[in-house]
Write a protein that holds these residues in place. Structure first.
Motif, PDB file in Angstrom:
ATOM      1  N   TRP A 151       0.993  -1.310   0.132  1.00 44.73           N
ATOM      2  CA  TRP A 151       0.034  -0.014   0.074  1.00 44.73           C
ATOM      3  C   TRP A 151       0.843   1.134   0.042  1.00 44.73           C
ATOM      4  N   MET A 154       0.042   4.497  -2.302  1.00 44.21           N
ATOM      5  CA  MET A 154      -0.816   5.571  -1.745  1.00 44.21           C
ATOM      6  C   MET A 154      -0.312   6.816  -1.125  1.00 44.21           C
ATOM      7  N   ILE A 207      -8.261   7.679  -0.207  1.00 46.18           N
ATOM      8  CA  ILE A 207      -7.077   6.710   0.631  1.00 46.18           C
ATOM      9  C   ILE A 207      -7.126   6.804   1.965  1.00 46.18           C
ATOM     10  N   THR A 210      -9.348   3.778   3.318  1.00 49.31           N
ATOM     11  CA  THR A 210      -8.972   2.100   3.256  1.00 49.31           C
ATOM     12  C   THR A 210      -8.409   1.696   4.510  1.00 49.31           C
ATOM     13  N   ASN A 511      -6.364   3.237  -8.698  1.00 48.93           N
ATOM     14  CA  ASN A 511      -6.007   1.924  -7.949  1.00 48.93           C
ATOM     15  C   ASN A 511      -5.747   0.760  -8.771  1.00 48.93           C
TER      16      ASN A 511
END
Length: 611
Positions: A151, A154, A207, A210, A511
């Motif tokens: 991740w 991001m 974001i 998430t 994404n």
């Protein structure tokens, strides 16, 4: 398995102890709140996941089962409105939506006070309140090279001054430390966080919703080095109970969860009914979630028909005739009160090939020709008709319908053409031997290996690819393993090719295209595709909001992806979802994987059905 300390004292007794100084007031308030929000003890939600869970660490988990569990334990600052369509964000652990200033570069976020992590020995029997520093710590963990978070894309390069957190890939960069301060992440006080970006990012609020940005506590990470994923401790509506890895997971309603009252509004008949029934109710509505791992497709359907599960999402297409007749629910199930809903998730199924593999990878013409031929040899229409039973649409690019940036007019230049595929292999020196299987241009045998799931589903997919590749004269063997092990090997670059799927973490094309961005190789970019021209377009696109200009960039990126063929784009599923008559408030969300906190059980109806 983590053990949790549950408070058994009544809130009134606990508060009286607090007044006399025996118990801290914060802990007393904590326990009082637990009593207010406790759901009925007999309400147990029974669900399934289709592959074994991996690490229950929000910084690491990227597989659907693990993220599904994590989103009920760990809390990001924002979350999605359950019923709003189009999608709408709302505060979660924040008091209000972030204050956005400096033309979209600065976010000021005010946390609610009195949110606590669930009990854990790491806290030494003291209540542990959520603070702004916890979110700073959790975001910094994504940069930790030992975590290898998928991740990091991001935040990497977006946070002001984050170069101090990035370890040089040549080993000469600054050593990573969680103690490093950067101007992009600052706690203005105990409950106020300021995030500063190098440039505006139209997806940044997404974001912050998430699960990967969910708060973890430093004490827990430090108490269980290299084992954080086995000790999930968060502030969410549920907490870990019993855990039999790869078989059964139990989530318990968090007795310390703050008082969250439902107030979302519906937009259609189904969601308006849910809004009315949930209005003013506290969450979660069930006392326990029992999760079983069911890898075999037939077991999932039979389990639902035997009332073992309260719902079944994405009925396995090859077995859809067990519950459907011509796309409609069978009359016997209708009489039982079973409900059917069709849903198009923001999901893409694809097969990826390792661009660093010595046989199938590389950017030279003969390597491109091999991958292109494999893509040309895949017949998605036949796959959809025979394997998916029509419950899918052909994927023209990585982007599924309804994500921002999707271009309905775009058609893949690589369509099924067996004659062209064979001609391409002939032209670039992949000659057939006496056994009709092809050799590499240097005369060595051409042998591919595909990682697949050790399940009936995996074996069925094996036969699809065996047939496709046999038609090209390409020999392929299959290495079966658990999903979590395939992911682990893929991150290390030890998988040559395999099928995968991606569900949107946030509803934007970024994404999906980050799965092909070069710097993400070894993280979310399992294909290890690293093309400078593609990387440049991606970097240009993420600086733009949804617009015709950005869509044009995505079209160019799709063309490059098809040109070099690190992926064979397969399908976007259309899922048939079934719910039992006693399940209440079910409404599929396009981004959140689970809706467990909202679901309720009519226990009388369930008991009657099970007699």
């Amino acid at each position: 398995m983590s053990h949790r300390l549950l408070f058994s004292l009544s809130s009134s007794l606990f508060l009286s102890l607090a007044v006399t100084g025996i118990v801290p007031l914060a802990q007393a308030a904590h326990a009082a709140q637990a009593t207010q929000t406790a759901p009925a003890a007999d309400k147990v939600l029974r669900v399934l996941i289709t592959t074994p869970e991996g690490a229950l660490d929000p910084a690491v988990a990227s597989d659907v089962p693990s993220v599904s569990i994590n989103e009920n334990i760990f809390e990001p600052m924002l979350r999605y409105d359950y019923l709003a369509r189009p999608l709408k964000l709302k505060p979660n652990t924040l008091k209000s939506m972030p204050d956005v200033t400096d033309e979209g570069r600065t976010y000021t976020l005010h946390l609610q006070q009195g949110i606590f992590f669930t009990s854990d020995p790491a806290f030494k029997d003291k209540p542990r309140e959520l603070t702004a520093d916890d979110y700073i710590y959790s975001i910094k963990r994504l940069y930790d090279p030992t975590v290898k978070s998928p991740w990091l894309f991001m935040f990497e390069g977006k946070l002001l001054g984050d170069e101090k957190l990035r370890q040089g890939k040549d080993g000469k960069g600054q050593e990573f430390s969680l103690q490093t301060s950067i101007p992009g992440l600052q706690a203005l006080d105990r409950y106020t966080l300021r995030i500063r970006l190098n440039a505006p990012d139209s997806n940044f609020l997404f974001i912050l919703a998430t699960t990967a940005t969910g708060a973890v506590a430093r004490e827990v990470v430090e108490a269980y080095p290299n084992q954080v994923g086995n000790h999930p401790v968060g502030t969410g509506p549920f907490m870990l109970g019993q855990w039999q890895r790869s078989f059964r997971i139990e989530l318990l309603a968090n007795p310390h969860y703050r008082k969250v009252i439902f107030n979302d509004q519906g937009i259609d008949d189904v969601s308006r009914k849910i809004a009315t029934e949930l209005a003013g109710q506290t969450l979660p509505r069930v006392s326990k979630v029992e999760i079983k791992v069911m890898e075999e497709q037939q077991s999932r359907v039979l389990g639902f028909l035997n009332h073992e599960f309260d719902y079944l999402e994405q009925v396995p297409a090859p077995l859809s005739n067990m519950v459907l007749d011509n796309g409609k629910l069978k009359p016997a199930l209708q009489q039982q009160g079973v409900r059917l809903s069709l849903f198009t998730p923001l999901q893409t199924y694809y097969m990826w090939m390792n661009m660093e593999d010595p046989v199938i990878g590389g950017y030279t013409p003969e390597k491109i020709a091999l991958r292109r031929a494999i893509a040309l040899g895949y017949d998605s229409r036949e796959d959809i008709a025979l394997m998916e039973k029509g419950l899918a649409i052909q994927a023209q690019s990585p982007l599924p319908p309804n994500v921002l940036g999707y271009d309905a007019a775009y058609k893949s230049p690589v369509q099924y053409d067996l004659k062209l595929a064979n001609a391409l292999l002939d032209k670039f020196g992949y000659k057939r031997g006496a056994d009709n299987y092809r050799k590499l241009p240097d005369g060595q045998p051409l042998q591919l290996q595909m990682h697949t799931l050790a399940s009936t589903t995996g074996r069925l997919r094996d036969e699809v690819w065996r047939k496709n590749l046999d038609a090209l004269g390409i020999h392929v063997s299959f290495k079966t393993d658990k999903h979590s092990e395939i992911i682990r090997a893929a991150r290390l670059g030890k998988v040559q090719m395999t099928e995968a799927n991606w569900i949107a973490d946030f509803p934007d094309a970024e994404n999906f295209y980050q799965l092909l961005y070069g710097p993400n190789a070894g993280r979310a970019n399992y294909a290890r595709f690293n093309l400078p021209a593609f990387n440049k377009l991606y970097e240009q696109a993420i600086r733009l909001s949804d617009s015709p200009e950005r869509t044009a960039l995505y079209r160019q990126m799709a063309q490059l992806m098809h040109g070099y063929t690190p992926w064979v784009t397969r399908i976007h599923p259309v899922t048939a979802d079934l719910t039992q008559a006693w399940l209440q408030n079910y409404y599929r969300h396009p981004v959140d994987f689970t809706n467990w906190r909202y679901l309720d059980i009519d226990t009388a109806a369930r008991s009657k059905a099970l007699k």
